[in-house]
Design an enzyme around this catalytic site. Structure first.
Site, short mmCIF file in Angstrom:
data_model
loop_
_atom_site.label_atom_id
_atom_site.label_comp_id
_atom_site.label_asym_id
_atom_site.label_seq_id
_atom_site.Cartn_x
_atom_site.Cartn_y
_atom_site.Cartn_z
N GLU A 72 0.81 -1.22 0.00
CA GLU A 72 0.00 0.00 0.00
C GLU A 72 0.85 1.27 0.00
OE1 GLU A 72 -4.14 -0.81 1.90
OE2 GLU A 72 -2.63 -1.01 3.47
N HIS A 111 0.05 5.70 7.79
CA HIS A 111 -1.10 4.81 7.58
C HIS A 111 -1.14 3.81 8.73
CE1 HIS A 111 -3.97 1.98 6.15
NE2 HIS A 111 -3.07 1.04 5.92
N HIS A 132 -3.87 1.18 11.56
CA HIS A 132 -5.13 0.47 11.86
C HIS A 132 -5.50 0.67 13.33
CE1 HIS A 132 -3.45 -2.74 8.79
NE2 HIS A 132 -3.74 -1.60 8.19
N HIS A 151 -10.84 -0.64 7.67
CA HIS A 151 -9.42 -0.77 7.40
C HIS A 151 -8.57 0.03 8.39
CE1 HIS A 151 -6.15 -0.84 4.00
NE2 HIS A 151 -5.60 -0.65 5.17
#
Lengths: 279, 279, 279, 279
Positions: C119, C138, C140, C208
């Site tokens: 990603e 990024h 979670h 996500h």
């Protein structure tokens, strides 16, 4: 049920004395202990028992059952009329040198000017009322307290906390002492707490914490840990909404019948971790 | 109550100045401090007090009351007109060398170009308004903040947080400063906060955190910890549903009357752990 | 809005290619990278920037923002057309030797057969779309994900998360890729995510996680931490029931105007702790 | 469905035997094991597999999936008819010397008087029923248990737990054993549990915990961790109120099709941490 008004009158007088005692602090309390005829010792306890009692103090802290407060005792292995408990100290700081022998009126055998827990009467009075009990834990587990201030009864969510299914009474100190400082700081309140406990493994104390008993240190400590886990599980299950299937009384009984094997595997882990931290 | 519009007009001007001060950053603020006549020192504080203040910083981090932000001060032992507070630094990084002496207008005695907490006025203004207060903590405890942004009053769930039963006012900065940057970064907002605190042990700050005071470092720190525990307990009890039995005012008073003995056992544990980590 | 059916058809083809790429694993992806003309380097980055990037990886793990997954990048200090990101590795294991230079199409300058994050296009496409952005995270974070799968918008509960008040859009990958494997594993999905982010500090990804940007590594990391704190605060405040007072837009703006001073105190703490653990 | 009354009668007898076995404790159980013809060994397992199995025990503890209880096994690399599992011990204490080889009837190849997990039949019976399964975890994760005692089905909230979308059946032991001690302590209950699991990755056990399977140790462990994360996410999302968008079946399938690459990055981190603690 005895006459409630008579009890109220009795405790109105007792509360005055309690307040006097509480306000004097540790030193004077110890002095007061010396003023009575000090109890005789039952002899040196098994060193392995002392070691386990010290470990129990540290385990309860490691597991988040106690913080700076709370205490754990064990009945003396040489006499059913004596119990062992730390001097007034945060459980995580307890060493073998801090363990003190008490009689069941919670007088120290050898006070030596040390301060003791104001609520040690919880231990003495439970040992008097419950010959089957070998160990007593008093704690303020944050997971458990909410169940003592609401009308929601604690229930056995999973097998490791099956003992919860024997019933968890709640001690409302107002019923016995009226408006108090919330502490079980005399034999009378200790005895009332022991009566509320009855033949159960644990009793919640409204706005305060809980008392957990066992037929061994291992059992009282493990029950304290799993009481906490069960309280969290029940709160989470309730938050999901809908009906909850708790353990049935027969399931509770059959799991309990497995007996002492139940918690030894956890004790071995907990003790090894606690001892490693102490070194 | 003074005229609200007059206050609004006053703060419209003050806000402009605040913004100027805030935007200049630490260096210029220190310089501004020097531009005024610097206050004289009250002399070296007791080294034991400094040690306890350093410990307090670390304890508040260990207990999750503060993260990289928040601060704790103590009144100088040589003068009621001076207080001790770290230079601008995360509490967990504070050492004795970082402690600075301030007067009650929150001017540093010896700034030496160091940056200071923008919100140190909280401390100075509370010490002015409350001669009984010897220590002030400001924190952003995540357990407490939700009670500052809703209409749910914090209540005393268990005895260790009995002081909550004295009442927990909420400081709405909009009532005093209109739309601000949320920081109590000048004496006027500090004084308004102190007025909202009144004679209570703690005040919540809407959308920000809380201020907790005590008659000693030990008390302000322990109250900060148990304010947090109590907030969690109340949220959990509310989630169970139904009526909650909080401590009654008489219970609050009687527990509070036990006095300073209350938190020493915890302090001994917390300080020993904090000091061990620093070594 | 473009024609939805046309997009569907386009992505039906793209998805097939994505699946092929995803199924080949790291080695072939690296090989594919080599097959294109490899981008040239912008030269060695400032070692202090690399050190901060490594620290950022460890800080995000220490703060519970990332677990074994998630990644953080920084724009190259020598070229706005290059960014720095670890090879495919759990953030807690990243060292300076693992940092790789990428162009904005997310091709590695010197792949050397290493596997890269599937990603990484999130980073390249955000840097293309947002010249003001110097760092991208990024993650979670479990506190944040619930807000991405419900209709409850994240709101600024306290000043440390004022940036939340700029608005938190939610990226629904189905709107751009139909039924996918949920990963932003190509430039097209990365560009769609960047468009959803718009000029905001953060975007949630349904089912996500989130992407958080900043004008520096310090800001993107601190915003990631306080996004998480704010999400917990909002969930707790909502659970108390009743109306919640969030920061007003003017309060958000005024706090944000304080600028970069905002998070340096936390960064100093976090980095010192992270570095101590690495030694 | 077989005749329920016939099953009840069958289990009434079986339960009596189970109780006898359970009450005799570890030593007699081992002796009983010896009384049968002991199975032959499949030969020494790959040392790397043993190392991974030991690591798995420690990882599950580090991640809070197991406490003093729970167990993890792996199918023998030399024979599909043997599996490897620790002797009865808290997972955090397991070393290579504690690993024992069992046949699929859960008889130890070389018992040597050691005590074994009462519920090892879970492992043997799942390996019999599911040739694709190479590893089995049994745990009491507190995040997961609430979903086993309510009617709320676990759902896939985020991609890392996509496997939850394959469906999570609940094993109600009353349907197979009536009122039991809750333990899967014989082959019949183990087989019933395996039938309830069917071809799914995981099965919840009402009032007890869960069983998680995988095509490798890495997968069964990672699924155990992310089952727990997902349960927490779902509870939090439900608490926010309103409709929740779970992963669609196509999204589940496409993410699952990414295959084994999925969890290796986490395993590398977890194993390195677990091994560092053991040293």
């Amino acid at each position: 049920m005895p006459d409630a008004h008579a009890i109220d009158r009795l405790f109105a007088r007792r509360n005055f004395l309690n307040a006097c005692v509480a306000l004097t602090g540790g030193a004077l309390i110890a002095a007061a202990g010396r003023a009575r005829s000090e109890p005789t010792t039952a002899g040196p306890p098994d060193p392995a028992l002392i070691e386990d009692l010290v470990a129990a103090n540290h385990i309860l802290f490691d597991q988040g059952v106690v913080d700076g407060y709370g205490h754990v005792s064990v009945r003396h292995d040489k006499s059913t009329d004596r119990y062992l408990l730390s001097r007034s100290l945060a459980p995580e700081l307890v060493t073998a040198a801090d363990i003190v022998e008490f009689d069941l009126d919670s007088n120290a055998v050898d006070p030596r000017g040390r301060a003791f827990y104001l609520e040690r009467f919880i231990h003495g009075e439970v040992y008097k009322a419950r010959p089957d009990v070998k160990s007593v834990v008093h704690h303020h587990s944050p997971a458990v307290i909410p169940f003592g201030v609401t009308k929601v009864p604690l229930q056995p969510v999973f097998h490791m906390a099956a003992f919860v299914g024997e019933g968890v009474p709640v001690f409302e100190i107002r019923d016995f002492g009226g408006m108090t400082n919330m502490l079980v700081s005399n034999p009378q309140l200790g005895a009332a707490l022991a009566r509320t406990l009855g033949n159960k493994p644990t009793v919640l104390m409204r706005g305060h914490g809980a008392v957990v008993v066992g037929n061994s240190l291992h059992q009282s400590v493990a029950r304290s840990v799993y009481l906490q886990v069960d309280a969290r599980l029940q709160a989470q299950a309730m938050a999901l909404g809908g009906e909850i299937t708790y353990l049935a009384p027969e399931e509770v009984k059959k799991f309990e019948d497995l007996g002492g094997a139940g918690y030894e595997r956890a004790w071995e882990l907990w003790k090894r971790k606690a001892m490693a931290e102490m070194r």
